[in-house]
Design a protein around this motif. Structure first.
Motif, PDB file in Angstrom:
ATOM      1  N   SER A 172       2.890 -25.756  11.257  1.00  0.00           N
ATOM      2  CA  SER A 172       1.921 -26.575  11.987  1.00  0.00           C
ATOM      3  C   SER A 172       1.327 -25.781  13.138  1.00  0.00           C
ATOM      4  CB  SER A 172       2.603 -27.840  12.507  1.00  0.00           C
ATOM      5  OG  SER A 172       3.037 -28.613  11.423  1.00  0.00           O
ATOM      6  N   HIS A 173       0.045 -25.932  13.342  1.00  0.00           N
ATOM      7  CA  HIS A 173      -0.717 -25.277  14.400  1.00  0.00           C
ATOM      8  C   HIS A 173      -0.791 -23.763  14.223  1.00  0.00           C
ATOM      9  CE1 HIS A 173      -0.523 -29.184  16.202  1.00  0.00           C
ATOM     10  NE2 HIS A 173       0.784 -29.116  16.271  1.00  0.00           N
ATOM     11  N   ARG A 174      -0.606 -23.271  13.029  1.00  0.00           N
ATOM     12  CA  ARG A 174      -0.754 -21.841  12.739  1.00  0.00           C
ATOM     13  C   ARG A 174      -1.682 -21.707  11.547  1.00  0.00           C
ATOM     14  NH1 ARG A 174       4.407 -18.327  13.905  1.00  0.00           N
ATOM     15  NH2 ARG A 174       4.801 -19.077  15.986  1.00  0.00           N
ATOM     16  N   ALA A 175      -2.421 -20.634  11.511  1.00  0.00           N
ATOM     17  CA  ALA A 175      -3.392 -20.456  10.436  1.00  0.00           C
ATOM     18  C   ALA A 175      -2.793 -19.825   9.189  1.00  0.00           C
ATOM     19  CB  ALA A 175      -4.544 -19.592  10.931  1.00  0.00           C
ATOM     20  N   CYS A 176      -1.671 -19.098   9.336  1.00  0.00           N
ATOM     21  CA  CYS A 176      -1.152 -18.386   8.169  1.00  0.00           C
ATOM     22  C   CYS A 176      -0.202 -19.256   7.365  1.00  0.00           C
ATOM     23  CB  CYS A 176      -0.442 -17.106   8.591  1.00  0.00           C
ATOM     24  SG  CYS A 176       1.009 -17.405   9.589  1.00  0.00           S
ATOM     25  N   GLY A 177      -0.151 -19.000   6.082  1.00  0.00           N
ATOM     26  CA  GLY A 177       0.742 -19.720   5.197  1.00  0.00           C
ATOM     27  C   GLY A 177       1.605 -18.750   4.423  1.00  0.00           C
ATOM     28  N   CYS A 178       2.683 -19.254   3.899  1.00  0.00           N
ATOM     29  CA  CYS A 178       3.595 -18.427   3.131  1.00  0.00           C
ATOM     30  C   CYS A 178       3.894 -19.132   1.820  1.00  0.00           C
ATOM     31  CB  CYS A 178       4.888 -18.202   3.903  1.00  0.00           C
ATOM     32  SG  CYS A 178       4.630 -17.401   5.484  1.00  0.00           S
ATOM     33  N   CYS A 179       3.955 -18.356   0.765  1.00  0.00           N
ATOM     34  CA  CYS A 179       4.208 -18.900  -0.559  1.00  0.00           C
ATOM     35  C   CYS A 179       5.663 -19.322  -0.686  1.00  0.00           C
ATOM     36  CB  CYS A 179       3.878 -17.835  -1.593  1.00  0.00           C
ATOM     37  SG  CYS A 179       4.162 -18.385  -3.267  1.00  0.00           S
ATOM     38  N   ALA A 180       5.899 -20.431  -1.358  1.00  0.00           N
ATOM     39  CA  ALA A 180       7.256 -20.897  -1.629  1.00  0.00           C
ATOM     40  C   ALA A 180       7.332 -21.323  -3.088  1.00  0.00           C
ATOM     41  CB  ALA A 180       7.612 -22.064  -0.717  1.00  0.00           C
ATOM     42  N   PRO A 181       8.097 -20.615  -3.919  1.00  0.00           N
ATOM     43  CA  PRO A 181       8.235 -21.010  -5.316  1.00  0.00           C
ATOM     44  C   PRO A 181       9.176 -22.202  -5.467  1.00  0.00           C
ATOM     45  CG  PRO A 181       9.528 -19.049  -4.894  1.00  0.00           C
ATOM     46  CD  PRO A 181       8.795 -19.371  -3.626  1.00  0.00           C
ATOM     47  N   LEU A 182       9.047 -22.883  -6.569  1.00  0.00           N
ATOM     48  CA  LEU A 182       9.925 -24.003  -6.898  1.00  0.00           C
ATOM     49  C   LEU A 182      11.359 -23.497  -6.965  1.00  0.00           C
ATOM     50  CD1 LEU A 182      10.046 -26.989  -7.732  1.00  0.00           C
ATOM     51  CD2 LEU A 182       9.665 -26.250 -10.076  1.00  0.00           C
ATOM     52  N   ALA A 183      12.288 -24.187  -6.301  1.00  0.00           N
ATOM     53  CA  ALA A 183      13.672 -23.716  -6.189  1.00  0.00           C
ATOM     54  C   ALA A 183      14.324 -23.508  -7.548  1.00  0.00           C
ATOM     55  CB  ALA A 183      14.495 -24.686  -5.351  1.00  0.00           C
ATOM     56  N   ASP A 239      -7.580 -13.459  -2.133  1.00  0.00           N
ATOM     57  CA  ASP A 239      -7.392 -14.601  -1.223  1.00  0.00           C
ATOM     58  C   ASP A 239      -8.278 -15.788  -1.560  1.00  0.00           C
ATOM     59  OD1 ASP A 239      -5.538 -13.119   0.172  1.00  0.00           O
ATOM     60  OD2 ASP A 239      -7.000 -12.399   1.633  1.00  0.00           O
ATOM     61  N   LEU A 240      -9.197 -15.625  -2.500  1.00  0.00           N
ATOM     62  CA  LEU A 240     -10.128 -16.708  -2.815  1.00  0.00           C
ATOM     63  C   LEU A 240      -9.425 -17.971  -3.298  1.00  0.00           C
ATOM     64  CD1 LEU A 240     -13.117 -14.866  -4.479  1.00  0.00           C
ATOM     65  CD2 LEU A 240     -13.051 -15.996  -2.258  1.00  0.00           C
ATOM     66  N   TRP A 241      -8.290 -17.823  -3.973  1.00  0.00           N
ATOM     67  CA  TRP A 241      -7.597 -18.997  -4.513  1.00  0.00           C
ATOM     68  C   TRP A 241      -7.177 -19.959  -3.414  1.00  0.00           C
ATOM     69  CZ3 TRP A 241      -2.581 -20.564  -3.658  1.00  0.00           C
ATOM     70  CH2 TRP A 241      -1.787 -19.682  -2.939  1.00  0.00           C
ATOM     71  N   THR A 242      -6.991 -19.469  -2.172  1.00  0.00           N
ATOM     72  CA  THR A 242      -6.556 -20.365  -1.095  1.00  0.00           C
ATOM     73  C   THR A 242      -7.605 -21.428  -0.780  1.00  0.00           C
ATOM     74  OG1 THR A 242      -7.389 -18.877   0.628  1.00  0.00           O
ATOM     75  CG2 THR A 242      -5.091 -18.596  -0.052  1.00  0.00           C
ATOM     76  N   PHE A 243      -8.858 -21.183  -1.158  1.00  0.00           N
ATOM     77  CA  PHE A 243      -9.900 -22.180  -0.927  1.00  0.00           C
ATOM     78  C   PHE A 243      -9.803 -23.356  -1.897  1.00  0.00           C
ATOM     79  CE2 PHE A 243     -11.706 -18.359   0.992  1.00  0.00           C
ATOM     80  CZ  PHE A 243     -11.985 -18.854   2.256  1.00  0.00           C
ATOM     81  N   THR A 244      -8.957 -23.241  -2.915  1.00  0.00           N
ATOM     82  CA  THR A 244      -8.783 -24.331  -3.872  1.00  0.00           C
ATOM     83  C   THR A 244      -7.597 -25.229  -3.510  1.00  0.00           C
ATOM     84  OG1 THR A 244      -7.309 -23.077  -5.332  1.00  0.00           O
ATOM     85  CG2 THR A 244      -9.676 -22.863  -5.721  1.00  0.00           C
ATOM     86  N   LEU A 245      -6.893 -24.903  -2.440  1.00  0.00           N
ATOM     87  CA  LEU A 245      -5.694 -25.654  -2.086  1.00  0.00           C
ATOM     88  C   LEU A 245      -6.038 -26.983  -1.425  1.00  0.00           C
ATOM     89  CD1 LEU A 245      -3.485 -22.770  -0.656  1.00  0.00           C
ATOM     90  CD2 LEU A 245      -3.424 -23.767  -2.940  1.00  0.00           C
ATOM     91  N   GLU A 246      -5.227 -27.981  -1.713  1.00  0.00           N
ATOM     92  CA  GLU A 246      -5.361 -29.289  -1.083  1.00  0.00           C
ATOM     93  C   GLU A 246      -4.219 -29.468  -0.105  1.00  0.00           C
ATOM     94  OE1 GLU A 246      -5.813 -32.570  -3.732  1.00  0.00           O
ATOM     95  OE2 GLU A 246      -7.361 -31.573  -4.894  1.00  0.00           O
TER      96      GLU A 246
END
Length: 161
Positions: free
Chosen positions: A133-144, A76-83
């Motif tokens: 929005s207003h939620r802490a969790c995220g989900c991965c989405a690959p390029l279509a 999960d460390l990579w999530t700290f590099t997200l902008e």
């Protein structure tokens, strides 16, 4: 503070003027830079006493802080590099658009119209994290256009693409 004192530090030029590096300036090699950075970090954390810390060093302030720490899994460390560009987006039946490209994931089916935020790793646009929005969790989405064939077929069958 440390970097600004090094040779070759890139100062921001004033509009209309370009500051050039002096010809006799010698830049540090990697080993010398690393040695100096480690020495400065040790000094900053163990000897330097900034006024806001009321006579304590940063290390002493850290050790005195009762805030509990939690371990983060290495995966999960990579999530700290997200902008995050801070712009809200809406999911559509085709997924989410970001920088002129479409990203899809199975969880998006039937979610059209919800507000989401896009989080991304700079220079890695093959996948993004889509956060409701207003939620802490995220989900991965690959390029279509780069989604695996099985994912594309499943979304086609559900009418999502």
């Amino acid at each position: 503070m440390f970097l600004a004192a090094l040779p070759g530090y890139a100062r921001q030029p004033r509009p209309g003027k370009r500051v050039s590096r002096p010809n006799d300036e010698v830049l540090l090699g990697f080993e010398d830079f690393t040695t100096q950075l480690l020495a400065w970090t040790l000094w900053w954390n163990t000897e330097h006493r900034p006024a806001p810390l009321r006579g304590r060093t940063p290390l002493e302030a850290w050790q005195d802080d009762p805030t509990p720490l939690r371990d983060v899994a290495a995966t999960d460390l990579w999530t700290f590099t997200l902008e995050d560009d801070g712009r809200p987006r809406k999911l559509t039946s085709h997924g989410v658009r970001w920088r002129g490209r479409t990203y899809i994931a199975p969880w998006m089916t039937g979610q059209g119209g919800i507000q989401v935020q896009v989080r991304f790793m700079p220079h890695h646009d093959h996948r993004i994290e889509v956060v409701r929005s207003h939620r802490a969790c995220g989900c991965c989405a690959p390029l279509a256009c780069g989604a695996a064939g099985r994912l594309r077929r499943a979304l086609d069958l559900m009418g999502a693409v």
